[in-house]
Design an enzyme around this catalytic site. Structure first.
Site, mmCIF file in Angstrom:
data_model
loop_
_atom_site.group_PDB
_atom_site.id
_atom_site.type_symbol
_atom_site.label_atom_id
_atom_site.label_comp_id
_atom_site.label_asym_id
_atom_site.label_seq_id
_atom_site.Cartn_x
_atom_site.Cartn_y
_atom_site.Cartn_z
ATOM 1 N N ALA A 12 0.858 -1.186 0.000
ATOM 2 C CA ALA A 12 0.000 0.000 0.000
ATOM 3 C C ALA A 12 0.888 1.227 0.000
ATOM 4 O O ALA A 12 1.644 1.463 0.930
ATOM 5 C CB ALA A 12 -0.918 -0.001 1.215
ATOM 6 N N ARG A 18 -0.151 13.607 6.410
ATOM 7 C CA ARG A 18 0.493 14.545 7.326
ATOM 8 C C ARG A 18 1.867 15.031 6.884
ATOM 9 O O ARG A 18 2.594 15.635 7.647
ATOM 10 C CB ARG A 18 0.574 13.911 8.720
ATOM 11 N N GLY A 144 -0.866 1.220 15.901
ATOM 12 C CA GLY A 144 -1.858 0.259 16.366
ATOM 13 C C GLY A 144 -1.241 -0.598 17.462
ATOM 14 O O GLY A 144 -0.082 -1.013 17.347
ATOM 15 N N GLU A 158 -6.346 0.430 17.002
ATOM 16 C CA GLU A 158 -5.765 1.690 16.526
ATOM 17 C C GLU A 158 -5.814 2.747 17.622
ATOM 18 O O GLU A 158 -6.720 2.733 18.471
ATOM 19 C CB GLU A 158 -6.516 2.182 15.280
ATOM 20 N N LYS A 337 30.145 19.670 -13.654
ATOM 21 C CA LYS A 337 28.870 19.073 -14.064
ATOM 22 C C LYS A 337 29.065 18.443 -15.429
ATOM 23 O O LYS A 337 29.685 19.071 -16.291
ATOM 24 C CB LYS A 337 27.787 20.145 -14.146
ATOM 25 N N ASN A 363 46.251 20.625 -17.066
ATOM 26 C CA ASN A 363 46.240 21.447 -15.850
ATOM 27 C C ASN A 363 45.346 22.649 -16.093
ATOM 28 O O ASN A 363 45.558 23.424 -17.030
ATOM 29 C CB ASN A 363 47.660 21.911 -15.531
HETATM 30 C C1 UD1 Z 1 -0.891 1.959 10.132
HETATM 31 C C2 UD1 Z 1 -1.611 0.874 10.940
HETATM 32 C C3 UD1 Z 1 -1.078 0.900 12.362
HETATM 33 C C4 UD1 Z 1 0.395 0.671 12.357
HETATM 34 C C5 UD1 Z 1 1.110 1.692 11.453
HETATM 35 C C6 UD1 Z 1 2.566 1.297 11.253
HETATM 36 C C7 UD1 Z 1 -3.862 0.586 10.043
HETATM 37 C C8 UD1 Z 1 -5.301 0.925 10.197
HETATM 38 N N1 UD1 Z 1 -3.029 1.143 10.922
HETATM 39 O O1 UD1 Z 1 -1.238 3.222 10.705
HETATM 40 O O2 UD1 Z 1 -1.706 -0.152 13.116
HETATM 41 O O3 UD1 Z 1 0.907 0.751 13.674
HETATM 42 O O4 UD1 Z 1 0.511 1.716 10.151
HETATM 43 O O5 UD1 Z 1 3.280 2.264 10.565
HETATM 44 O O6 UD1 Z 1 -3.517 -0.187 9.160
HETATM 45 N N2 UD1 Z 1 -2.509 3.947 2.630
HETATM 46 C C9 UD1 Z 1 -3.117 3.910 1.403
HETATM 47 N N3 UD1 Z 1 -4.445 4.179 1.324
HETATM 48 C C10 UD1 Z 1 -5.196 4.468 2.414
HETATM 49 C C11 UD1 Z 1 -4.553 4.517 3.678
HETATM 50 C C12 UD1 Z 1 -3.200 4.257 3.749
HETATM 51 O O7 UD1 Z 1 -2.485 3.616 0.397
HETATM 52 O O8 UD1 Z 1 -6.418 4.687 2.259
HETATM 53 C C13 UD1 Z 1 -1.065 3.637 2.699
HETATM 54 C C14 UD1 Z 1 -0.190 4.833 3.093
HETATM 55 O O9 UD1 Z 1 0.459 5.415 2.008
HETATM 56 C C15 UD1 Z 1 0.852 4.204 3.953
HETATM 57 C C16 UD1 Z 1 0.230 2.946 4.490
HETATM 58 O O10 UD1 Z 1 -0.899 2.661 3.708
HETATM 59 O O11 UD1 Z 1 1.992 3.835 3.182
HETATM 60 C C17 UD1 Z 1 -0.164 3.097 5.959
HETATM 61 O O12 UD1 Z 1 -1.109 4.129 6.081
HETATM 62 P P1 UD1 Z 1 -0.983 5.238 7.222
HETATM 63 O O13 UD1 Z 1 -2.078 6.211 7.047
HETATM 64 O O14 UD1 Z 1 0.400 5.746 7.259
HETATM 65 O O15 UD1 Z 1 -1.310 4.338 8.503
HETATM 66 P P2 UD1 Z 1 -0.907 4.639 10.015
HETATM 67 O O16 UD1 Z 1 -1.854 5.609 10.596
HETATM 68 O O17 UD1 Z 1 0.524 4.925 10.097
#
Ligand code: UD1
Ligand code: CA
Length: 452
Positions: A12, A18, A144, A158, A337, A363
């Site tokens: 994913a 953020r 989580g 979570e 470059k 040189n």
């Molecule tokens: C997630 C986990 C959390 C874990 C943490 C570890 C869930 C609900 N939570 O939280 O338990 O401790 O990762 O780092 O799984 N993404 C998508 N589409 C979405 C949402 C997210 O592609 O709709 C991708 C984001 O780019 C990211 C990854 O999934 O690479 C995780 O999503 P993020 O929103 O960072 O989850 P956390 O809140 O960090």
């Protein structure tokens, strides 16, 4: 113990919220390489393994980077950002093909190793239906929490949905999960969005597996390996961990780093034997450093190859496309470059060499500039082997300075110079005997000199 071979990996890599940046989160660099590239490098590469990467909408750049790094990968677009389970299900077609194991990872955990990915699949061979990678967080905020009951993983809670007792748990979800491929799709499709954030949480897969009467388990790793990057501050923490690793690996391979904590390396930097790097050096992507080379302090090097026994800096700036032959020397306040500088050539002080080839042993005097840009196009400068370019010369490209040619200091060279010729472009020098003394005397009659 069952034999399991086929594997589907879903990564994913959609948007995070953020980072406050127009650059997709997973393309932010750590050690000069995008987060995504680090994860893709560590993800299993076995023959027959299928890799699916889920990208956010309007993230063609992420899809492009994926196919550049892993041409075998399929990319899927998650049109709306509805949570991690929703993201994984964007790759439903890949999951539905039904491999023995399904491995799920996130594009925002760049420090993970291939060993950990391999270790995560092991409990599936011993009867677990789902395995989660866990770690003990110094500060678990935002992760989580892994709820373990009677030695088994009972649930992942979570942050937003956790009660006080759960918030106190420091064993956290790293975001990497392996699921038995035979039940994976069924489990993922049962996940709903009944939680505080209204998101489809991948982490709910644990509770569902348990309801099916199957076992979920945890394997643990170090926090440093699984730092998830949601903010710029976490990006900086991951950079620090990666830099420490790269420095240690370089020193273990025999590189002398003086004050290593001040030296910044890239994930792909390569070193020969007996290389020395002085304090406060920045090395960007695409740099290879040959045997016996010395990089002096305050140098900045990107996409450059340094031959054996070369010497750089202090205060050298080597930009993309620079290559130095063995024994070549680049001194202080020199910028290069797209410059090929052959063996033994010297460019020692205050010079710009761009779009140029400098022959062996030439040189280049202090303050020489290759005038490569006319405001519209870039032009090349060719300097023959053994040529001598006097200080403060401007070489107006396109131009060729012949082998063994000699350029008088301060010249502006606008035409090709044949081999072994002298070219000098200067007005006649006029020297007037006694002029300065007469000047001072005349001035002193009307005014005292200013105190300095
Ligand atoms: C997630 C986990 C959390 C874990 C943490 C570890 C869930 C609900 N939570 O939280 O338990 O401790 O990762 O780092 O799984 N993404 C998508 N589409 C979405 C949402 C997210 O592609 O709709 C991708 C984001 O780019 C990211 C990854 O999934 O690479 C995780 O999503 P993020 O929103 O960072 O989850 P956390 O809140 O960090
Ligand atoms: Ca994250």
């Amino acid at each position: 113990m069952t034999t399991r071979t086929s594997l589907t990996i879903v990564l994913a890599a959609g948007e995070g919220t953020r980072m406050r940046s127009s650059l997709p989160k997973v393309l932010h660099p750590v050690a000069g390489r995008p987060l995504l590239a680090h994860v893709l490098a560590a993800a299993p590469h076995g023959e027959g393994d299928k890799l699916a990467v889920v990208v956010g909408p309007d993230h063609q750049a992420v899809a492009d980077e994926t196919s550049r790094l892993r041409p075998d990968a399929e990319t899927y677009v998650q049109a709306e950002r509805l949570g991690t389970a929703h993201a994984v299900l964007a790759a439903k077609d890949a999951i539905a093909r039904g491999a023995d194991d399904l491995l799920i990872a996130f594009g925002d955990t760049p420090l993970i190793s291939s060993e950990t990915f391999a270790r995560l699949r092991e409990p599936l061979r011993n009867g677990s239906a789902l395995v989660v990678l866990g770690f003990r967080a110094v500060d678990p905020t935002g992760y989580g929490r892994l709820v373990v009951e009677a030695g088994q993983l009972a649930a992942i809670r979570e942050q937003a949905d956790a009660g006080p007792a759960e918030l106190a748990i420091t064993l956290c979800n790293a975001g990497v999960m392996a699921i038995d491929g035979r039940i994976a799709l069924e489990v993922l499709e049962q996940i709903d969005n009944a939680n505080k954030k209204g998101e489809y949480y991948l982490t709910d897969a644990v509770g569902i597996v348990r309801k099916l009467g199957l076992t979920a388990s945890v394997i643990e790793t170090d926090e440093d390996e699984v730092r998830g990057i949601n903010t710029k501050a976490q990006l900086a923490e991951a950079e620090a961990v990666m830099q420490t690793r790269l420095r240690q690996a370089a020193m273990a391979a025999g590189v002398t780093l003086i004050s290593p904590e001040t030296i910044h390396l890239a994930a792909d930097t390569t070193f020969g034997k007996d290389v020395t790097i002085e304090p406060f050096v920045v090395i960007g992507p695409g740099v290879s450093i040959g045997d016996g080379a010395v990089v002096h302090s305050f140098s900045h090097i990107v996409e450059t190859s340094l031959g054996k026994k070369t010497s750089i800096g202090p205060y050298a700036r080597l930009r993309p496309g620079t290559s130095l032959g063995d024994g070549a020397k680049i001194g202080n306040f020199v910028e290069t470059k797209a410059a090929q500088i052959d063996a033994g050539a010297k460019v020692n002080h205050l010079t710009y060499i761009g779009d140029a080839h400098i022959g062996a042993g030439a040189n280049i005097g202090a303050g020489t500039i290759t005038c490569n840009y006319d405001g519209y196009n870039k032009h090349r400068t060719e300097i023959g082997a053994g040529a001598f370019v006097g200080s403060n010369s401007s070489l107006v490209a396109p131009i060729t300075i012949g082998v063994g040619a000699y350029i008088g200091s301060g010249s502006v060279i606008t035409r090709n110079v044949p081999d072994d010729a002298l070219a000098v472009e200067r007005n006649d020098l006029s020297v007037r005997e006694g002029w300065a003394k007469r000047f001072r005397e005349a001035k002193a009659r009307v005014k005292k000199p200013k105190e300095s």
